[in-house]
Design a protein around this motif. Structure first.
Motif, mmCIF file in Angstrom:
data_model
loop_
_atom_site.group_PDB
_atom_site.id
_atom_site.type_symbol
_atom_site.label_atom_id
_atom_site.label_comp_id
_atom_site.label_asym_id
_atom_site.label_seq_id
_atom_site.Cartn_x
_atom_site.Cartn_y
_atom_site.Cartn_z
ATOM 1 N N ARG A 193 0.880 -1.161 0.000
ATOM 2 C CA ARG A 193 0.000 0.000 0.000
ATOM 3 C C ARG A 193 0.914 1.206 0.000
ATOM 4 O O ARG A 193 2.025 1.153 0.541
ATOM 5 N N LEU A 194 0.464 2.292 -0.600
ATOM 6 C CA LEU A 194 1.204 3.553 -0.565
ATOM 7 C C LEU A 194 0.453 4.526 0.323
ATOM 8 O O LEU A 194 -0.772 4.649 0.235
ATOM 9 N N THR A 195 1.183 5.203 1.176
ATOM 10 C CA THR A 195 0.574 6.185 2.069
ATOM 11 C C THR A 195 1.140 7.561 1.758
ATOM 12 O O THR A 195 2.307 7.687 1.373
ATOM 13 N N VAL A 196 0.315 8.597 1.883
ATOM 14 C CA VAL A 196 0.738 9.959 1.562
ATOM 15 C C VAL A 196 0.431 10.882 2.724
ATOM 16 O O VAL A 196 -0.540 10.690 3.463
ATOM 17 N N ASN A 197 1.266 11.905 2.897
ATOM 18 C CA ASN A 197 0.989 12.961 3.861
ATOM 19 C C ASN A 197 0.196 14.089 3.228
ATOM 20 O O ASN A 197 -0.628 14.729 3.868
ATOM 21 N N CYS A 198 0.477 14.350 1.939
ATOM 22 C CA CYS A 198 -0.169 15.444 1.227
ATOM 23 C C CYS A 198 -0.647 14.985 -0.143
ATOM 24 O O CYS A 198 -1.820 15.037 -0.469
ATOM 25 N N CYS A 199 0.312 14.529 -0.945
ATOM 26 C CA CYS A 199 -0.012 14.165 -2.321
ATOM 27 C C CYS A 199 0.870 13.008 -2.768
ATOM 28 O O CYS A 199 1.727 12.530 -2.012
ATOM 29 N N ALA A 200 0.676 12.572 -4.008
ATOM 30 C CA ALA A 200 1.408 11.422 -4.519
ATOM 31 C C ALA A 200 2.908 11.652 -4.558
ATOM 32 O O ALA A 200 3.691 10.700 -4.554
#
Length: 267
Positions: A193-200
């Motif tokens: 899974r990819l997690t983001v704080n703001c954007c990609a």
């Protein structure tokens, strides 16, 4: 006429932002869910500024005098002196007047057109396999897992428990959802899974090393995996627990690929 292109570019960019946010969830491929209002406001402002610029430049273009060309005695053509006022007095003759801008700005049109006509997919296996360390999961006060039935977990919780509550996972069948990337470090393939704080642009992977019989699913395909944690220490600097897989089921990609949630059994 060239000055009309600059406000047109603003309208194009703003329209692209509105297209992926208003009545659509395409924006979730690029930014976190909470940024939707900001993206809508930005798109609306760009469209408004571009529309104002188009009206202003269009009126100025329509007011330009017609250039009168006269043939001189030597056969050459010249422009009447009064027609020179067709150019702005602040224009240096090379397109660098107040309405002009750097030509490189037109490159912004490429991503805008891409969003308008075909939205690029969310980040996937290419990013997950080439990013450095996996996301570091901080220790948390995990609730006690009851019973021995299938236990759906988010990737973050499974990774965190594998580091700080491995005894609670011992022998337990867990259910995880993610997308597939190639294996490494002794694994047959990886569940991500990819997690983001703001954007990609700041995406970081949550990664589980999978050990399974049979061929690996296709890269970037989304699957629901049932398995058990394989005993062994997990590196806290780049936590990648190992999972012995019991079953793999193909599932549709989620609407929000960056929202790490526990799978819903039976859905």
């Amino acid at each position: 006429m060239k000055k009309l292109l600059h406000p047109a570019l603003l309208v194009l960019l703003g329209g692209a932002l509105l297209r992926i946010t208003v009545g659509s969830e395409v924006y979730l491929r690029y930014v976190k869910e909470g940024l939707r209002p900001m993206v809508i406001v930005t798109g609306a402002v760009l469209v408004l500024l571009g529309a104002v610029g188009l009206v202003r430049e269009g009126r100025a273009w329509l007011r330009q005098p017609v250039l009168n060309h006269r043939r001189a005695a030597d056969g050459s053509y010249r422009v009447e002196p009064h027609a020179l006022h067709a150019h702005s007095p602040d224009d240096d003759g090379h397109g660098h007047g107040p309405g002009a801008g750097p030509r490189v700005a037109f490159l912004l049109g490429a991503p805008a057109l891409a969003l308008l006509f075909f939205a690029p997919p969310a980040l996937g296996s290419y990013t997950a396999s080439r990013d450095g360390a996996a996301v570091v999961v901080e220790q948390a006060d995990y609730r006690t897992l009851r019973g021995r039935e299938l236990t759906p977990l988010s990737m973050r919780e499974f990774i965190g428990r594998s580091m700080h509550d491995a005894t609670g996972l011992a022998g337990r069948q867990v259910v995880l959802t993610g997308f597939v990337s190639r294996g490494g470090g002794g694994a047959d393939w990886h569940l991500n899974r990819l997690t983001v704080n703001c954007c990609a642009a700041d995406a970081r992977p949550l990664r589980v090393a999978v050990h399974a019989s049979g061929d690996a699913p296709a890269a970037d395909s989304w699957v629901q995996v049932t398995g058990r944690l394989r005993a062994g220490a997990v590196d806290a600097r780049s936590p990648v627990p190992h999972l012995e897989v019991l079953s793999v089921t193909a599932v549709p990609a989620p609407k929000n690929p960056y929202a790490d949630r526990a799978p819903e059994l039976g859905s």
